[in-house]
Design a protein around this motif. Sequence first.
Motif, short mmCIF file in Angstrom:
data_model
loop_
_atom_site.label_atom_id
_atom_site.label_comp_id
_atom_site.label_asym_id
_atom_site.label_seq_id
_atom_site.Cartn_x
_atom_site.Cartn_y
_atom_site.Cartn_z
N UNK A 151 0.75 -1.31 0.01
CA UNK A 151 -0.11 -0.06 0.27
C UNK A 151 1.01 1.29 -0.03
N UNK A 152 2.07 0.92 -0.21
CA UNK A 152 3.02 2.37 -0.21
C UNK A 152 3.27 3.12 -1.57
N UNK A 153 3.06 4.20 -1.56
CA UNK A 153 3.53 4.98 -2.76
C UNK A 153 4.42 4.53 -3.77
N UNK A 154 5.53 4.20 -3.09
CA UNK A 154 6.84 3.78 -3.96
C UNK A 154 6.43 2.40 -4.71
N UNK A 155 5.85 1.56 -3.72
CA UNK A 155 5.43 0.30 -4.35
C UNK A 155 4.35 0.35 -5.69
N UNK A 156 3.71 1.34 -5.42
CA UNK A 156 2.71 1.61 -6.62
C UNK A 156 3.36 2.15 -7.90
N UNK A 157 4.39 2.90 -7.70
CA UNK A 157 5.15 3.69 -8.73
C UNK A 157 5.92 2.59 -9.46
N UNK A 158 6.40 1.64 -8.46
CA UNK A 158 7.42 0.67 -9.14
C UNK A 158 6.53 -0.36 -9.88
N UNK A 159 5.29 -0.82 -9.49
CA UNK A 159 4.39 -1.46 -10.41
C UNK A 159 4.27 -0.99 -11.56
N UNK A 160 3.82 0.14 -11.41
CA UNK A 160 3.53 1.03 -12.86
C UNK A 160 4.77 1.10 -13.72
N UNK A 161 5.90 1.33 -13.15
CA UNK A 161 6.98 1.40 -14.03
C UNK A 161 7.20 -0.07 -14.62
N UNK A 162 7.21 -1.15 -13.75
CA UNK A 162 7.22 -2.41 -14.32
C UNK A 162 6.23 -2.79 -15.50
N UNK A 163 4.95 -2.52 -15.17
CA UNK A 163 3.91 -2.81 -15.91
C UNK A 163 4.34 -2.10 -17.42
N UNK A 164 4.61 -0.53 -17.24
CA UNK A 164 4.94 0.16 -18.69
C UNK A 164 6.23 -0.58 -19.46
N UNK A 165 7.36 -1.01 -18.78
CA UNK A 165 8.46 -1.67 -19.11
C UNK A 165 7.80 -3.23 -19.85
N UNK A 166 7.19 -3.80 -19.17
CA UNK A 166 6.58 -4.99 -20.09
C UNK A 166 6.01 -4.84 -21.10
N UNK A 167 5.21 -3.74 -21.23
CA UNK A 167 4.31 -3.35 -22.51
C UNK A 167 5.13 -2.64 -23.33
N UNK A 168 6.39 -2.39 -23.17
CA UNK A 168 7.29 -1.70 -23.94
C UNK A 168 7.14 -0.23 -24.17
N UNK A 169 6.36 0.36 -23.18
CA UNK A 169 6.30 1.75 -23.40
C UNK A 169 7.25 2.39 -22.60
N UNK A 170 8.25 1.90 -22.04
CA UNK A 170 9.60 2.76 -21.52
C UNK A 170 10.98 1.81 -21.62
N UNK A 171 12.03 2.48 -21.77
CA UNK A 171 13.17 1.67 -21.82
C UNK A 171 14.19 2.32 -20.83
#
Length: 78
Positions: free
Chosen positions: A48-68
């Motif tokens: 439930x921490x904001x950093x956890x949420x941010x990291x999950x978002x970054x991981x999902x965006x990386x998996x989808x190829x949206x970020x490098x």
Amino acid sequence: MTDQTSQPVIINSRDLASLLEPLIRRVVREELAQVISRRPGIFYLAPDSPLHDDMVEILNRKIQGEIRLYSQTEIWGE
């Protein structure tokens, strides 16, 4: 016709800090994500921490190829 030459930009330390802070936070989040993915048992973030949420978002965006994510060498030339 406009002048295309570069002009130095003067910025005070407070404005510079406000520009750099989001970038630094993003780099830290990305580095933490890499540590966690390589050694999942060494680091824990509460779900439930904001950093956890941010990291999950970054991981999902990386998996989808949206970020490098860039390597240390690419960023700092080390």
